[in-house]
Scaffold this motif. Structure first.
Motif, PDB file in Angstrom:
ATOM      1  N   HIS A  84      -7.412  32.276   7.742  1.00 20.64           N
ATOM      2  CA  HIS A  84      -8.770  32.554   7.286  1.00 20.64           C
ATOM      3  C   HIS A  84      -9.593  32.917   8.520  1.00 20.64           C
ATOM      4  CE1 HIS A  84      -7.154  30.669   3.790  1.00 20.64           C
ATOM      5  NE2 HIS A  84      -7.064  29.503   4.380  1.00 20.64           N
ATOM      6  N   HIS A  85     -10.437  33.916   8.391  1.00 24.61           N
ATOM      7  CA  HIS A  85     -11.161  34.386   9.574  1.00 24.61           C
ATOM      8  C   HIS A  85     -12.666  34.172   9.434  1.00 24.61           C
ATOM      9  CE1 HIS A  85      -7.463  36.316  10.945  1.00 24.61           C
ATOM     10  NE2 HIS A  85      -7.327  36.814   9.728  1.00 24.61           N
ATOM     11  N   PRO A  86     -13.261  33.390  10.335  1.00 28.54           N
ATOM     12  CA  PRO A  86     -14.723  33.266  10.351  1.00 28.54           C
ATOM     13  C   PRO A  86     -15.333  34.498  11.031  1.00 28.54           C
ATOM     14  CG  PRO A  86     -13.746  31.832  12.018  1.00 28.54           C
ATOM     15  CD  PRO A  86     -12.606  32.536  11.338  1.00 28.54           C
ATOM     16  N   ILE A  87     -15.902  35.368  10.240  1.00 31.21           N
ATOM     17  CA  ILE A  87     -16.419  36.621  10.791  1.00 31.21           C
ATOM     18  C   ILE A  87     -17.896  36.454  11.136  1.00 31.21           C
ATOM     19  CG2 ILE A  87     -16.793  39.075  10.368  1.00 31.21           C
ATOM     20  CD1 ILE A  87     -13.829  38.339  10.559  1.00 31.21           C
ATOM     21  N   HIS A  88     -18.192  36.750  12.389  1.00 30.33           N
ATOM     22  CA  HIS A  88     -19.515  36.491  12.948  1.00 30.33           C
ATOM     23  C   HIS A  88     -20.203  37.800  13.323  1.00 30.33           C
ATOM     24  CE1 HIS A  88     -22.686  34.618  15.200  1.00 30.33           C
ATOM     25  NE2 HIS A  88     -22.261  35.062  16.367  1.00 30.33           N
ATOM     26  N   LEU A  89     -21.462  37.899  12.951  1.00 30.76           N
ATOM     27  CA  LEU A  89     -22.274  39.066  13.322  1.00 30.76           C
ATOM     28  C   LEU A  89     -23.314  38.626  14.345  1.00 30.76           C
ATOM     29  CD1 LEU A  89     -23.464  41.989  12.888  1.00 30.76           C
ATOM     30  CD2 LEU A  89     -24.846  40.992  11.046  1.00 30.76           C
ATOM     31  N   HIS A  90     -23.441  39.399  15.408  1.00 25.21           N
ATOM     32  CA  HIS A  90     -24.434  39.073  16.436  1.00 25.21           C
ATOM     33  C   HIS A  90     -25.809  39.643  16.079  1.00 25.21           C
ATOM     34  CE1 HIS A  90     -21.659  38.182  20.112  1.00 25.21           C
ATOM     35  NE2 HIS A  90     -21.079  37.819  18.987  1.00 25.21           N
ATOM     36  N   GLY A  91     -26.825  38.910  16.471  1.00 25.43           N
ATOM     37  CA  GLY A  91     -28.181  39.471  16.495  1.00 25.43           C
ATOM     38  C   GLY A  91     -28.890  39.618  15.171  1.00 25.43           C
ATOM     39  N   HIS A  92     -28.223  39.397  14.064  1.00 24.64           N
ATOM     40  CA  HIS A  92     -28.843  39.578  12.748  1.00 24.64           C
ATOM     41  C   HIS A  92     -28.336  38.496  11.803  1.00 24.64           C
ATOM     42  CE1 HIS A  92     -29.213  43.623  14.444  1.00 24.64           C
ATOM     43  NE2 HIS A  92     -30.167  43.861  13.573  1.00 24.64           N
ATOM     44  N   GLN A  93     -29.190  38.049  10.925  1.00 30.76           N
ATOM     45  CA  GLN A  93     -28.737  37.189   9.834  1.00 30.76           C
ATOM     46  C   GLN A  93     -28.351  38.089   8.659  1.00 30.76           C
ATOM     47  OE1 GLN A  93     -28.673  33.986  10.847  1.00 30.76           O
ATOM     48  NE2 GLN A  93     -29.632  34.798  12.702  1.00 30.76           N
ATOM     49  N   PHE A  94     -27.429  37.603   7.861  1.00 29.99           N
ATOM     50  CA  PHE A  94     -27.076  38.360   6.658  1.00 29.99           C
ATOM     51  C   PHE A  94     -27.035  37.435   5.453  1.00 29.99           C
ATOM     52  CE2 PHE A  94     -22.880  37.462   8.797  1.00 29.99           C
ATOM     53  CZ  PHE A  94     -22.336  36.602   7.841  1.00 29.99           C
ATOM     54  N   VAL A  95     -26.923  38.028   4.295  1.00 29.30           N
ATOM     55  CA  VAL A  95     -26.682  37.255   3.082  1.00 29.30           C
ATOM     56  C   VAL A  95     -25.382  37.742   2.468  1.00 29.30           C
ATOM     57  CG1 VAL A  95     -29.080  36.655   2.538  1.00 29.30           C
ATOM     58  CG2 VAL A  95     -28.168  38.857   1.765  1.00 29.30           C
ATOM     59  N   VAL A  96     -24.673  36.836   1.814  1.00 31.02           N
ATOM     60  CA  VAL A  96     -23.452  37.226   1.102  1.00 31.02           C
ATOM     61  C   VAL A  96     -23.860  37.624  -0.308  1.00 31.02           C
ATOM     62  CG1 VAL A  96     -21.235  36.421   0.198  1.00 31.02           C
ATOM     63  CG2 VAL A  96     -21.949  35.782   2.501  1.00 31.02           C
ATOM     64  N   THR A  97     -23.691  38.882  -0.611  1.00 30.26           N
ATOM     65  CA  THR A  97     -24.172  39.403  -1.885  1.00 30.26           C
ATOM     66  C   THR A  97     -23.055  39.566  -2.907  1.00 30.26           C
ATOM     67  OG1 THR A  97     -23.894  41.676  -1.119  1.00 30.26           O
ATOM     68  CG2 THR A  97     -26.062  40.660  -0.770  1.00 30.26           C
ATOM     69  N   GLY A  98     -21.831  39.293  -2.469  1.00 29.56           N
ATOM     70  CA  GLY A  98     -20.742  39.442  -3.426  1.00 29.56           C
ATOM     71  C   GLY A  98     -19.459  38.846  -2.881  1.00 29.56           C
TER      72      GLY A  98
END
Ligand code: CU
Length: 473
Positions: free
Chosen positions: A293-307
């Motif tokens: 399982h991979h914890p995918i990380h985005l830098h510099g921005h917050q996101f929401v899981v929409t689906g």
């Protein structure tokens, strides 16, 4: 400022409770004021960034005084789809599978076959995939479509196609012996179904070892009624992992220790950066098929899981995150406002998934972790550079007494710049040696002010790498 592009839209998503319930308006106003402060700073940053990167700051300063203007339906796609048509997903480093129409049926031709894949500038593997591609080409359809897939098996063994997550008749489910006879080498099999769902799905062989040697591809069902809010960019990333012994090209599909981690079949720095226009809304669909399982990380921005792999999630379930665990056989769909200019990393945060196989590179010249000297390491790097396409052999500074410190080296000597060999329009303007900071399951989203964005799009057009989609007219 139009609501769709303005920060009021962002604010609605960040502070949904205040707005949805229509209470505490005062607090809402306070937040609005905070937002406009952020906005000012962000335009200042944009101007500085623009000046530094490509020397095109003139109009940016003027822009800073004006609200951002967005083109309707702008995208990473150079040919804007007709109004009302779904915005196609772009799968960097992969292509879409074209289709033809038979009456009202969308007909795709998918061929399972061995595929040679260059996963890094110095590493080729013998994978299996579809239509010369691993992962296979992306299939994009629309909810409600009747879909026919004419499948041909050119593998040396039997296989089948499973449609992961689709609610279709059992005869189309693609499980050998349970729902169909295995498709023998040289044989064809026709899958046909009507799609009532929308969302991010995938197809794969329903045999464990075939999955692990690469037999998977995206299957995206665009909704009949467009998702709200609409996005300006839509990207897909397929997560895979490979165990390839030094000097070998065939992945060991029974191994549990993986030394090559890929997005869409390539390891960083070969992954093509995702482009996003500053101020745009970005969708990112991530699918994982491997052993981890991979914890995918985005830098510099917050996101929401929409689906998820089950389709669109109701907005009431969205909450801010910046790391999402994408489990095996899952899809996670993220959306974010590309608010801050820069080259922002997107990567699996498992430390061992943030690197490529040094063992494989160094072979018998592996750098030992004890009794090492700078000079010895550098001479090893120099001899390596003769057989692999590094442009520069160097490393970040180390202390004079480094070799006397237990544990040294850790990341020293791991940095290998190869900017030139992985250069493409999407990497244009990145800082020198950027590729030395990119390894493994890693890519970046480049949030670019208008002019920089357009400059790269122009380069894509000129180089003929513009992605074309097969939209119905
Ligand atoms: Cu990972």
């Amino acid at each position: 400022m139009r609501k769709r592009n303005g920060f009021s839209g962002v604010q609605r998503r960040i502070f949904p409770i205040f707005i949805r319930e229509g209470r505490d308006l005062q607090q809402q106003e306070v937040q609005e004021e905070k937002m406009s402060g952020t906005r000012r700073r962000f335009f200042q940053d944009a101007a500085i960034f623009g000046a530094g990167l490509l020397g095109m700051s003139k109009s940016l300063e003027a822009q800073a005084e004006k609200p951002m203007r967005m083109r309707p339906r702008e995208a990473n796609h150079l040919d804007t789809p007709a109004t009302g048509a779904p915005l196609p997903m772009v799968t960097p480093d992969l292509t879409d599978l074209p289709h033809e129409m038979d009456g009202s049926v969308k007909v795709f031709r998918l061929v399972a076959e061995p595929v040679k894949r260059k996963i890094a500038p110095f590493k080729n593997i013998d994978a299996w995939g579809y239509n010369g591609s691993c992962p296979g080409p992306t299939i994009q359809v629309q909810q409600g479509d009747r879909v026919r897939v004419i499948f041909e098996n050119r593998l040396p063994e039997s296989t089948s196609l499973h449609w992961h997550g689709l609610e279709i008749p059992i005869g189309q489910d693609g499980v050998p012996y349970i729902s169909q006879k295995p498709v023998a080498p040289g044989e064809k099999y026709v899958y046909e179904f009507t799609l009532h769902q929308e969302g991010t799905f995938f197809y794969h062989a329903h045999s464990a070892m075939q999955e692990m040697i690469g037999q998977i591809g995206f299957f995206v069902a665009h909704p009949q009624k467009e998702y709200k809010p609409r996005v300006d960019h839509d990207y897909g990333l397929m997560l895979q992992e490979w165990a390839v012994l030094p000097s070998n090209t065939v992945p060991n599909t029974a191994a549990m220790e993986f030394n090559w981690l890929t997005f869409n079949g390539v390891s960083a720095p070969m992954t093509t950066p995702l482009l996003a226009r500053l101020g745009s809304r970005v969708r990112l669909r991530i699918v994982n098929l491997g052993m981890d399982h991979h914890p995918i990380h985005l830098h510099g921005h917050q996101f929401v899981v929409t689906g998820t792999e089950g389709g669109r999630a109701p907005e009431s379930t969205w909450y801010p995150m910046n790391t999402v665990l994408v489990g095996v056989a899952q899809a996670r769909v993220l959306e974010f406002e590309a608010k801050y200019p820069g080259a922002w990393m997107i990567h699996c945060h498992l430390p061992h998934h943030m690197m490529n196989s040094m063992m494989d590179l160094l072979r018998d010249r592996q750098i030992e972790t004890a009794d090492q000297t700078d000079m010895k390491a550098m001479s090893q790097m120099a001899s390596l550079a003769k057989s692999v396409p590094f442009e520069h052999v160097h490393h970040a500074p180390i202390a004079q007494n480094a070799e006397s410190v237990p544990g040294f080296p850790q990341d020293a000597f791991m940095e290998m710049g190869m900017d030139e060999v992985v250069a493409k329009p999407e990497t244009y303007g990145l800082p020198k040696n950027w590729s030395a900071g990119m390894m493994g399951m890693m890519t970046m989203v480049r949030v670019l002010p208008e002019k920089e964005y357009e400059a790269i799009v122009a380069r894509k057009k000129a180089s003929g790498t513009a992605i074309e989609h097969h939209q119905e007219s």
